[in-house]
Scaffold this active site. Sequence first.
Site, short mmCIF file in Angstrom:
data_model
loop_
_atom_site.label_atom_id
_atom_site.label_comp_id
_atom_site.label_asym_id
_atom_site.label_seq_id
_atom_site.Cartn_x
_atom_site.Cartn_y
_atom_site.Cartn_z
NE ARG A 1 8.89 8.60 -31.14
CZ ARG A 1 10.21 8.63 -30.94
NH1 ARG A 1 10.76 7.83 -30.04
NH2 ARG A 1 10.96 9.46 -31.63
N GLY B 1 -1.28 -9.64 -15.54
CA GLY B 1 -2.50 -10.18 -16.15
C GLY B 1 -2.43 -10.14 -17.67
CG ASP C 1 1.30 -2.63 -9.55
OD1 ASP C 1 1.14 -1.44 -9.25
OD2 ASP C 1 0.37 -3.39 -9.86
NE ARG D 1 -1.46 18.61 10.75
CZ ARG D 1 -2.11 19.58 10.12
NH1 ARG D 1 -1.80 19.89 8.89
NH2 ARG D 1 -3.08 20.24 10.72
CG MET E 1 -2.10 2.77 -6.76
SD MET E 1 -2.52 2.91 -8.51
CE MET E 1 -4.24 3.33 -8.36
CB ALA F 1 9.85 7.19 4.19
NE ARG G 1 6.86 23.99 16.26
CZ ARG G 1 6.23 23.37 15.26
NH1 ARG G 1 6.71 22.25 14.78
NH2 ARG G 1 5.09 23.85 14.78
NE ARG H 1 -4.55 16.08 10.06
CZ ARG H 1 -4.98 17.28 9.65
NH1 ARG H 1 -5.17 17.53 8.38
NH2 ARG H 1 -5.20 18.23 10.54
O1 F6P Z 1 -1.62 -2.61 -11.53
C1 F6P Z 1 -1.57 -1.21 -11.53
C2 F6P Z 1 -2.50 -0.65 -10.50
O2 F6P Z 1 -2.39 0.76 -10.56
C3 F6P Z 1 -2.29 -1.14 -9.06
O3 F6P Z 1 -1.21 -0.53 -8.42
C4 F6P Z 1 -3.62 -0.84 -8.45
O4 F6P Z 1 -3.89 -1.69 -7.36
C5 F6P Z 1 -4.58 -1.10 -9.58
O5 F6P Z 1 -3.84 -0.99 -10.78
C6 F6P Z 1 -5.74 -0.15 -9.63
O6 F6P Z 1 -6.57 -0.55 -10.66
P1 F6P Z 1 -7.78 0.33 -11.22
O7 F6P Z 1 -7.18 1.43 -12.04
O8 F6P Z 1 -8.55 -0.62 -12.03
O9 F6P Z 1 -8.48 0.87 -10.03
#
Ligand code: F6P
Length: 393
Positions: free
Chosen positions: A54, A137, A163, A198, A205, A222, A253, A291
């Site tokens: 945009r 990339g 990322d 738990r 990702m 965390a 608890r 889990r």
């Molecule tokens: O680069 C972004 C990302 O979401 C990464 O965190 C993850 O490893 C990858 O892309 C997942 O790629 P795809 O959507 O091709 O499975």
Amino acid sequence: MGDRSRTEGVFGQPRPRLRPAWPKAEVPSYAGTMKKVAVLTSGGDAPGMNGAIRAVTLIAASRGIEVRGVRDGYLGLMAGDFVPLSPDVVGEIHSAGGTILGSARSARFRTPEGRREALQQLSRAGIDGLVVVGGNGSLTGLAALLDEAGGSLRGIGIPASIDNDVGYTRLAIGVDTAVNTIVDACDKLLDTAGSHGRAFIVEVMGRRCGYLAMAAAVAGGAHAVLFPEAGKDPDHLVDTVLRAIRSRSTKPRNRRCALILKAEGVDVSLETLQDAVTRKIDAEDLGMDVRGITLGHVVRGGRPSAMDRMVATRLGHGAMQGLLSGESGRMVSWASGLSFPPEITSPVSGDPRTCLVDLDAVLEETEAMLTGESSFIAWRSRVLGQLEEVFGQ
Ligand code: F6P
């Protein structure tokens, strides 16, 4: 009452200046010869990409420059899949997640033939400027395309990837929303974890970068975090989780629960980790159920946060400004107070939070971040390592 000057205090004393004067606003001149620009989104989508599309469109249109959107990233570029963009088309897209242009990853574009096809399409369409919105990339693809073009095309990259693994930028588009999404999930998981006593190991990702896990661990409270930059072996990773669970198992608890964030780039799978931890917990009779949850693509979706919309808009502005002032082979960075070596940067007029950084330098630093040679990443890991002591309490 005398006539008080505005700098006089209530008792007639000169009032101290509370803040320095604002810098004078520089008004961008946009003195370029650009006629038509194209914008594409590439790689994994990231919330906020639409805000960048945009901003590029609005700024270009206000200077009488035509804009084409490229469908599906470099795939669409090679196929000449262009759509006209105008203020009417992009008006309200900033609040939508994903990318209205679509995104893709293309193996063919990595070949010189693929890039030549793309250049032919751009030249046929009379496009003389290209903005690429994407991650590592995608920016590598832009650098290769510009090399192939040999000066016949101007191109600027905008970092966009949840990322946060792109060098020389504090933030990439999408990171803030992704962290917020993870923290929201952590809040919910802690509710149910507390009710059932738990432990949850939550995988997020980030590819080979641990930023999302680190930032969400801090913001989401965390009790432990596993990230690849720490370079821990599998036994050490299991120990880190166990230490947190042991310390949490003695709590009253409703606090007998644990939340562990794990970056997907860590060298052990969630299942293996969960099994190993469960075996030890059972052996020690800690009485906690473990889990594993993978948040996966949920983290890439959703409406962009206000922060991501602002970053995207200002990066879009910086990219257009760069193109119009004759820059090429650069990435516009959300520097936000960081200063980079002057020989690889140039300012974005009117926006001190952003700057343009040499694309090759960005790619080199990105690689160093992934191989652990970047001093910035070493600092980040050190800070997290120090926090580890207090996390599990
Ligand atoms: O680069 C972004 C990302 O979401 C990464 O965190 C993850 O490893 C990858 O892309 C997942 O790629 P795809 O959507 O091709 O499975």
